[in-house]
Design an enzyme around this catalytic site. Structure first.
Site, PDB file in Angstrom:
ATOM      1  N   ARG A 110       0.861  -1.163   0.126  1.00  0.00           N
ATOM      2  CA  ARG A 110       0.071  -0.028  -0.097  1.00  0.00           C
ATOM      3  C   ARG A 110       0.764   1.154  -0.185  1.00  0.00           C
ATOM      4  O   ARG A 110       1.912   1.157   0.603  1.00  0.00           O
ATOM      5  CB  ARG A 110      -0.792   0.277   1.201  1.00  0.00           C
ATOM      6  CG  ARG A 110      -2.152  -0.992   1.209  1.00  0.00           C
ATOM      7  CD  ARG A 110      -3.119  -0.272  -0.122  1.00  0.00           C
ATOM      8  NE  ARG A 110      -4.071  -1.377  -0.298  1.00  0.00           N
ATOM      9  CZ  ARG A 110      -4.243  -2.045  -1.280  1.00  0.00           C
ATOM     10  NH1 ARG A 110      -3.268  -2.273  -2.287  1.00  0.00           N
ATOM     11  NH2 ARG A 110      -5.151  -2.845  -1.677  1.00  0.00           N
TER      12      ARG A 110
ATOM     13  N   HIS B 250       0.560   0.483 -10.371  1.00  0.00           N
ATOM     14  CA  HIS B 250      -0.323  -0.517  -9.387  1.00  0.00           C
ATOM     15  C   HIS B 250      -0.872  -1.595 -10.444  1.00  0.00           C
ATOM     16  O   HIS B 250      -1.952  -1.826 -10.500  1.00  0.00           O
ATOM     17  CB  HIS B 250      -1.520   0.392  -9.147  1.00  0.00           C
ATOM     18  CG  HIS B 250      -2.109  -0.027  -7.840  1.00  0.00           C
ATOM     19  ND1 HIS B 250      -2.634   0.469  -6.869  1.00  0.00           N
ATOM     20  CD2 HIS B 250      -2.342  -1.478  -7.373  1.00  0.00           C
ATOM     21  CE1 HIS B 250      -2.918  -0.327  -5.781  1.00  0.00           C
ATOM     22  NE2 HIS B 250      -2.916  -1.851  -6.177  1.00  0.00           N
TER      23      HIS B 250
END
Length: 320
Positions: free
Chosen positions: A236, A284
């Site tokens: 994250r 991502h």
């Protein structure tokens, strides 16, 4: 909309919530193929919104919960649920579940391995030599003499640690609670983090976003890392204090940072991370395919409809 059952009073709404991945209609079609009898909808034709009891999302839109008066479950199409459990418009009675699919866990492990092997085989240095038309031989690094640290020893981190172990690396894993994995030296607790960081040539971060992990990688923990180490974040974005990371790289301490997740996504065009010579950015993409986990989505819809315990339920207070 011939695939939609009418009048059942229980429907699943698919709303991915961002671009650049699945489209809502594509995912809905895959879910219908697994459960043809289910009432599965998308926002282009949602029907009676009061019939929707389950929502399948990657990102939860700000105003969507208020439009679903009988919403009982938000199914995250992935592992990280921090933005959902903290969503200000999500009523406290709504349950949250996540996925623990093997395919994206393997993909994330392979992503980390890619950049570890690039370091082992001096890929960047050879590319720089080629640009200068220079024939410069460099000795590859040996896996058994290389330490790889994995931060987060859950479903994905465990897969990463096993992959590195099986390729002959000396693997160290760190987690908040004790773990035991054959062939991996496991550390746990805050007091063991910095000593472990100090011995690893590569650090693969695969931690969830919680109060304890946000900005865990900061000026202090960066300084504790082995000089010249490569830091890889596939967990994250808010794990990292990005200003502290840039400062550490600027002073030549860390060798390189590979970031698949950022504090702000998409990363603004003006962000200095884009052009930093010691940073690699990917958008991502480390874990992409849901694979067999789509079956868990429809199984949770069946369980919700039947009043049974759900798969991979999230403790909204703990955040995972």
């Amino acid at each position: 909309m011939e695939n939609r059952r009418k009048g059942t009073g229980m429907a699943l709404l698919v709303n991915i919530g961002h671009n650049g991945w699945y489209r809502d209609t594509e995912l809905a079609a895959e879910l219908r193929a697994l459960m043809p009898e289910a009432d599965i909808r998308t926002l282009d034709a949602p029907g009676d919104m009061s019939e929707i009891t389950m929502l399948a999302v990657s990102g939860l839109a700000p105003n969507l919960p208020a439009q679903l008066p009988n919403l009982a479950l938000v199914q995250k199409l992935g592992a990280g649920v921090e933005t959902i459990v903290a969503h200000p418009a999500l009523p406290p009675h709504v349950q949250v579940t996540r996925l623990k699919p093997l395919e994206p866990a393997r993909e994330i492990a392979q992503y980390c391995l890619t950049y570890v092997l690039m370091g082992q085989r001096n890929v960047a240095a050879h590319a720089e030599s080629q640009a200068r038309a220079a024939w410069e031989s460099l000795e590859p690094k040996q896996n058994h003499k290389t330490r790889v640290g994995v931060l987060g020893m859950g479903h994905i981190g465990g897969e990463t640690a096993r992959l590195m172990r099986d390729l002959g690396f000396e693997v160290h894993g760190w987690s908040r609670s004790p773990k035991d994995m054959e062939g991996v030296t496991c550390h746990h607790g805050a007091e063991t983090l910095e000593p472990m960081l100090g011995i690893c040539d590569y650090i693969c971060a695969i931690l969830p976003s919680t109060e304890e992990t946000r900005r865990l990688i900061n000026a202090q923990t960066l300084a504790a890392m082995k000089p010249g180490a490569t830091f890889i974040n596939a967990g994250r974005g808010d794990l990292v204090d990005e200003a502290a990371l840039i400062a550490d790289l600027d002073r030549g301490h860390l060798g390189h940072a590979v970031l698949d997740v950022l504090c702000t996504e998409p990363l603004p065009e003006t962000d200095p991370l884009w052009s930093h010579p010691r940073v690699t950015i990917t958008p991502h993409v480390s874990g992409w395919h849901l694979g067999e986990a789509l079956a868990d989505v429809v199984e949770n819809f069946r369980r919700l409809s039947a009043g049974e315990d759900l798969l991979h339920a999230v403790d909204r207070q703990r955040g995972y």
